[in-house]
Design a protein around this motif. Structure first.
Motif, short mmCIF file in Angstrom:
data_model
loop_
_atom_site.label_atom_id
_atom_site.label_comp_id
_atom_site.label_asym_id
_atom_site.label_seq_id
_atom_site.Cartn_x
_atom_site.Cartn_y
_atom_site.Cartn_z
N TYR A 1 0.89 -1.22 0.14
CA TYR A 1 0.04 -0.05 0.11
C TYR A 1 0.75 1.26 0.20
O TYR A 1 1.70 1.61 0.88
CB TYR A 1 -0.88 -0.16 1.30
N GLY A 2 0.59 2.09 -0.89
CA GLY A 2 1.46 3.60 -0.92
C GLY A 2 0.62 4.21 -0.08
O GLY A 2 -0.40 4.27 0.40
N ASN B 1 2.40 4.73 12.20
CA ASN B 1 1.69 4.74 13.46
C ASN B 1 0.45 4.17 13.50
O ASN B 1 -0.09 3.20 14.33
CB ASN B 1 1.60 6.35 13.95
N PHE B 2 -0.33 4.29 12.30
CA PHE B 2 -1.72 3.47 12.19
C PHE B 2 -1.81 2.08 12.30
O PHE B 2 -2.26 1.43 12.79
CB PHE B 2 -2.29 4.27 10.89
N TYR B 3 -0.75 1.74 11.21
CA TYR B 3 -0.69 0.27 10.75
C TYR B 3 -0.12 -0.50 11.87
O TYR B 3 -0.56 -1.65 12.32
CB TYR B 3 -0.01 0.02 9.53
N SER B 4 0.91 0.19 12.68
CA SER B 4 1.68 -0.61 13.87
C SER B 4 0.65 -0.98 14.86
O SER B 4 0.74 -2.07 15.48
CB SER B 4 2.69 0.08 14.29
N TRP C 1 4.72 -6.32 7.64
CA TRP C 1 4.02 -7.39 8.67
C TRP C 1 3.60 -8.62 7.88
O TRP C 1 3.17 -8.56 6.84
CB TRP C 1 2.87 -6.70 9.38
N ASN C 2 3.80 -9.63 8.74
CA ASN C 2 3.13 -10.90 8.43
C ASN C 2 2.67 -11.89 9.60
O ASN C 2 3.30 -11.62 10.55
CB ASN C 2 3.83 -11.59 7.35
N SER C 3 1.77 -12.53 9.58
CA SER C 3 1.45 -13.72 10.45
C SER C 3 2.77 -14.59 10.21
O SER C 3 3.39 -14.93 9.42
CB SER C 3 0.12 -14.25 10.19
N ASP C 4 2.57 -15.52 11.44
CA ASP C 4 3.78 -16.18 11.32
C ASP C 4 3.50 -17.55 10.47
O ASP C 4 2.15 -18.06 10.09
CB ASP C 4 3.70 -17.28 12.73
N SER C 5 4.41 -17.73 9.52
CA SER C 5 4.28 -18.74 8.48
C SER C 5 5.75 -19.27 8.23
O SER C 5 6.73 -18.72 8.48
CB SER C 5 3.70 -18.23 7.13
N ALA C 6 5.95 -20.40 7.66
CA ALA C 6 6.97 -21.06 7.39
C ALA C 6 8.20 -20.24 6.46
O ALA C 6 8.91 -20.22 6.68
CB ALA C 6 6.76 -22.34 6.89
N ASP C 7 7.38 -19.48 5.57
CA ASP C 7 8.08 -18.88 4.42
C ASP C 7 8.17 -17.31 4.76
O ASP C 7 8.63 -16.49 4.03
CB ASP C 7 7.90 -19.12 3.30
N GLY C 8 7.36 -16.84 5.87
CA GLY C 8 7.24 -15.28 6.07
C GLY C 8 6.44 -14.63 5.08
O GLY C 8 6.70 -13.61 4.95
N ARG C 9 5.55 -15.37 4.31
CA ARG C 9 4.66 -14.74 3.23
C ARG C 9 3.38 -15.03 3.78
O ARG C 9 3.06 -15.87 4.46
CB ARG C 9 4.97 -15.27 2.03
N LEU D 1 3.42 -10.82 3.05
CA LEU D 1 3.72 -9.65 3.86
C LEU D 1 2.72 -8.61 3.25
O LEU D 1 2.42 -8.44 2.19
CB LEU D 1 5.22 -9.05 3.41
N PHE D 2 2.53 -7.84 4.11
CA PHE D 2 1.85 -6.39 4.01
C PHE D 2 2.84 -5.32 4.14
O PHE D 2 3.44 -5.40 5.19
CB PHE D 2 0.68 -6.50 5.21
N VAL D 3 2.92 -4.64 3.27
CA VAL D 3 4.04 -3.58 3.21
C VAL D 3 3.32 -2.23 2.83
O VAL D 3 2.57 -1.97 1.93
CB VAL D 3 5.03 -3.92 2.20
#
Length: 131
Positions: A7-8, A17-20, A42-50, A52-54
């Motif tokens: 997301y831009g 501040n909002f997303y954290s 950010w991401n939820s726990d997953s084996a490959d780390g994907r 991601l929300f950026v």
């Protein structure tokens, strides 16, 4: 299915501040933060780390513009978390696009809320579980 969703944002610190706060409410872990770039993910726990929300300023250096018809939906573990995410978002500068509630037009246990973040990007938080 997804590697990452990007997301831009116009004001990185305001958006961070909002997303954290929102990600902490949803129990989604911060994976990186670089004020100089600027970007955070950010991401939820997953084996490959994907996936991601950026968030970051637009890659092309142009001004950010929120899309029409675009939205990201985050999964909440329960309806109370949907309610808490909505309250937190509104308290931190989001605008309401639909208060928390059942949306039977999607399915019988779809409990969601919709809002626009501080940059006008549309966000949904939803719980699909029966309560």
């Amino acid at each position: 299915m997804f590697s990452h969703i990007y997301y831009g944002v116009s004001n990185f610190e305001l958006a961070y501040n909002f997303y954290s706060k929102l990600m902490a409410c949803l129990d989604i872990q911060e994976r990186f933060y670089d004020r100089d770039k600027p970007w955070a993910g950010w991401n939820s726990d997953s084996a490959d780390g994907r996936p991601l929300f950026v968030i970051s300023k637009p890659f092309n250096g142009q001004l950010h513009h929120a899309g029409n018809g675009q939205m990201i939906a985050f999964t909440a573990k329960n309806r109370a978390t949907v309610n808490a995410a909505y309250d937190l978002a509104i308290a931190n500068g989001a605008t309401c696009e639909g208060q928390p509630g059942l949306r039977n037009e999607y399915h019988q246990s779809y409990y969601g809320t919709y809002f626009r973040d501080v940059d006008g990007n549309k966000v949904c938080v939803v719980c699909h579980e029966v309560e």
